[in-house]
Design a protein around this motif. Sequence first.
Motif, PDB file in Angstrom:
ATOM      1  N   VAL A  44       0.839  -1.198   0.000  1.00  0.00           N
ATOM      2  CA  VAL A  44       0.000   0.000   0.000  1.00  0.00           C
ATOM      3  C   VAL A  44       0.875   1.249   0.000  1.00  0.00           C
ATOM      4  N   ALA A  45       1.855   1.285   0.893  1.00  0.00           N
ATOM      5  CA  ALA A  45       2.729   2.453   0.998  1.00  0.00           C
ATOM      6  C   ALA A  45       3.588   2.640  -0.257  1.00  0.00           C
ATOM      7  N   ARG A  46       3.815   1.569  -1.005  1.00  0.00           N
ATOM      8  CA  ARG A  46       4.637   1.670  -2.218  1.00  0.00           C
ATOM      9  C   ARG A  46       3.816   1.997  -3.456  1.00  0.00           C
ATOM     10  N   SER A  47       2.511   1.843  -3.366  1.00  0.00           N
ATOM     11  CA  SER A  47       1.662   2.048  -4.532  1.00  0.00           C
ATOM     12  C   SER A  47       1.508   3.534  -4.858  1.00  0.00           C
ATOM     13  N   ASP A 107       1.262  11.137  -0.677  1.00  0.00           N
ATOM     14  CA  ASP A 107       0.453  12.227  -1.214  1.00  0.00           C
ATOM     15  C   ASP A 107      -0.726  11.717  -2.039  1.00  0.00           C
ATOM     16  N   THR A 108      -0.791  10.421  -2.238  1.00  0.00           N
ATOM     17  CA  THR A 108      -1.873   9.857  -3.037  1.00  0.00           C
ATOM     18  C   THR A 108      -3.206   9.981  -2.306  1.00  0.00           C
ATOM     19  N   LYS A 109      -4.277  10.036  -3.075  1.00  0.00           N
ATOM     20  CA  LYS A 109      -5.602  10.228  -2.505  1.00  0.00           C
ATOM     21  C   LYS A 109      -6.071   8.977  -1.762  1.00  0.00           C
ATOM     22  N   VAL A 110      -6.806   9.189  -0.664  1.00  0.00           N
ATOM     23  CA  VAL A 110      -7.358   8.079   0.108  1.00  0.00           C
ATOM     24  C   VAL A 110      -8.812   8.376   0.440  1.00  0.00           C
ATOM     25  N   VAL A 111      -9.643   7.352   0.277  1.00  0.00           N
ATOM     26  CA  VAL A 111     -11.066   7.413   0.586  1.00  0.00           C
ATOM     27  C   VAL A 111     -11.339   6.437   1.722  1.00  0.00           C
ATOM     28  N   PHE A 112     -12.132   6.855   2.704  1.00  0.00           N
ATOM     29  CA  PHE A 112     -12.494   5.970   3.808  1.00  0.00           C
ATOM     30  C   PHE A 112     -14.010   5.962   3.943  1.00  0.00           C
ATOM     31  N   ALA A 121      -8.534   2.602  -8.289  1.00  0.00           N
ATOM     32  CA  ALA A 121      -7.855   2.698  -6.995  1.00  0.00           C
ATOM     33  C   ALA A 121      -7.613   1.308  -6.418  1.00  0.00           C
ATOM     34  N   ASP A 122      -6.643   1.227  -5.497  1.00  0.00           N
ATOM     35  CA  ASP A 122      -6.487   0.026  -4.686  1.00  0.00           C
ATOM     36  C   ASP A 122      -7.598  -0.001  -3.643  1.00  0.00           C
ATOM     37  N   ILE A 123      -8.008  -1.199  -3.224  1.00  0.00           N
ATOM     38  CA  ILE A 123      -9.100  -1.357  -2.266  1.00  0.00           C
ATOM     39  C   ILE A 123      -8.643  -2.256  -1.123  1.00  0.00           C
ATOM     40  N   VAL A 124      -8.923  -1.820   0.096  1.00  0.00           N
ATOM     41  CA  VAL A 124      -8.628  -2.603   1.295  1.00  0.00           C
ATOM     42  C   VAL A 124      -9.853  -2.557   2.200  1.00  0.00           C
ATOM     43  N   PHE A 125     -10.213  -3.695   2.774  1.00  0.00           N
ATOM     44  CA  PHE A 125     -11.261  -3.738   3.797  1.00  0.00           C
ATOM     45  C   PHE A 125     -10.637  -3.563   5.175  1.00  0.00           C
ATOM     46  N   GLU A 169      -9.799  -4.590  16.399  1.00  0.00           N
ATOM     47  CA  GLU A 169     -10.608  -3.801  17.326  1.00  0.00           C
ATOM     48  C   GLU A 169      -9.880  -2.513  17.706  1.00  0.00           C
ATOM     49  N   ASP A 170      -8.747  -2.259  17.055  1.00  0.00           N
ATOM     50  CA  ASP A 170      -7.976  -1.052  17.331  1.00  0.00           C
ATOM     51  C   ASP A 170      -8.560   0.141  16.579  1.00  0.00           C
ATOM     52  N   GLU A 171      -8.114   1.317  16.950  1.00  0.00           N
ATOM     53  CA  GLU A 171      -8.589   2.549  16.341  1.00  0.00           C
ATOM     54  C   GLU A 171      -8.289   2.542  14.837  1.00  0.00           C
ATOM     55  N   LYS A 172      -9.331   2.800  14.048  1.00  0.00           N
ATOM     56  CA  LYS A 172      -9.163   2.684  12.600  1.00  0.00           C
ATOM     57  C   LYS A 172      -8.224   3.744  12.039  1.00  0.00           C
ATOM     58  N   GLY A 173      -8.252   4.936  12.611  1.00  0.00           N
ATOM     59  CA  GLY A 173      -7.347   5.968  12.125  1.00  0.00           C
ATOM     60  C   GLY A 173      -5.895   5.570  12.278  1.00  0.00           C
ATOM     61  N   THR A 174      -5.567   4.957  13.392  1.00  0.00           N
ATOM     62  CA  THR A 174      -4.194   4.512  13.639  1.00  0.00           C
ATOM     63  C   THR A 174      -3.784   3.434  12.646  1.00  0.00           C
ATOM     64  N   VAL A 175      -4.662   2.456  12.431  1.00  0.00           N
ATOM     65  CA  VAL A 175      -4.345   1.363  11.520  1.00  0.00           C
ATOM     66  C   VAL A 175      -4.199   1.879  10.089  1.00  0.00           C
ATOM     67  N   LEU A 176      -5.120   2.757   9.673  1.00  0.00           N
ATOM     68  CA  LEU A 176      -5.047   3.281   8.316  1.00  0.00           C
ATOM     69  C   LEU A 176      -3.785   4.107   8.108  1.00  0.00           C
ATOM     70  N   HIS A 177      -3.407   4.882   9.100  1.00  0.00           N
ATOM     71  CA  HIS A 177      -2.186   5.671   8.980  1.00  0.00           C
ATOM     72  C   HIS A 177      -0.963   4.763   8.865  1.00  0.00           C
ATOM     73  N   LEU A 178      -0.977   3.637   9.565  1.00  0.00           N
ATOM     74  CA  LEU A 178       0.147   2.704   9.495  1.00  0.00           C
ATOM     75  C   LEU A 178       0.316   2.110   8.105  1.00  0.00           C
ATOM     76  N   ILE A 179      -0.787   1.800   7.442  1.00  0.00           N
ATOM     77  CA  ILE A 179      -0.650   1.170   6.124  1.00  0.00           C
ATOM     78  C   ILE A 179      -0.530   2.190   4.998  1.00  0.00           C
ATOM     79  N   HIS A 180      -1.119   3.369   5.177  1.00  0.00           N
ATOM     80  CA  HIS A 180      -1.077   4.383   4.126  1.00  0.00           C
ATOM     81  C   HIS A 180       0.165   5.263   4.238  1.00  0.00           C
ATOM     82  N   GLY A 181       0.639   5.436   5.464  1.00  0.00           N
ATOM     83  CA  GLY A 181       1.797   6.287   5.677  1.00  0.00           C
ATOM     84  C   GLY A 181       1.467   7.747   5.407  1.00  0.00           C
TER      85      GLY A 181
END
Length: 218
Positions: free
Chosen positions: A15-18, A154-159, A106-110, A139-151
């Motif tokens: 994800v971070a490399r895409s 500058d690419t666009k992200v939709v949640f 776009a790439d898609i992640v659940f 069960e962890d905070e979604k913002g934290t997890v998403l930030h970890l995988i997205h880094g």
Amino acid sequence: MPAVLPEDLAQFDWVARSSRPLIVCDVDEVVLEFVTPFIAYLDHKGLELRPSSFRLHGNVYRRDDGTPVSDRDISASIEAFFVEQHDWQTPVASAAETLAALKRHADIVFLTAMPPRHFAVRRALLDAHDMSYPMIATEDEKGTVLHLIHGDRDTKVVFIDDIFHNLHSVRDRLPNAFLINLMANDTFRALAPHPGEKVAMAKDWNETRDLILEFLEN
């Protein structure tokens, strides 16, 4: 870093490399029906959901005598429902088809908020309905997890999520993310608090698709 994830986060290094935009999507009430089949599941167990507020706890009663069900027993029912989810949950209308169209853009992640011990059952259920996108169950905070995988790309992200505090969590960690509030069940959507500023609201996947494509094109 989140304490428990079903898969090593290293598996999401791609994800971070895409260089492509990223769509991160909740599962319950967004791509899989939850409230409606859970009501049917409760009825099967002799229980009744009387939605008077935007929550399950405090709104479940025994059919035989009308007495309220304790929070502990409701939590146990949710746990049992997740164990048997493959027998009850079905896709939200147009979810699979819309995601299939969006993956061209776009790439898609659940990112599903559920105990990781149910990962395999949910994975099989989504795969059976042609939604085989990479998934994190936590069960962890979604913002934290998403930030970890997205880094900090500058690419666009939709949640996309049905719960306002998950949307706020992502907004706090990725302030440039495009946030969409989507909930399949009409009754609970009407009871939900407004998701707040900088959150788009969609009533179905057709509206969600249009919002995402507009965001990605601008």
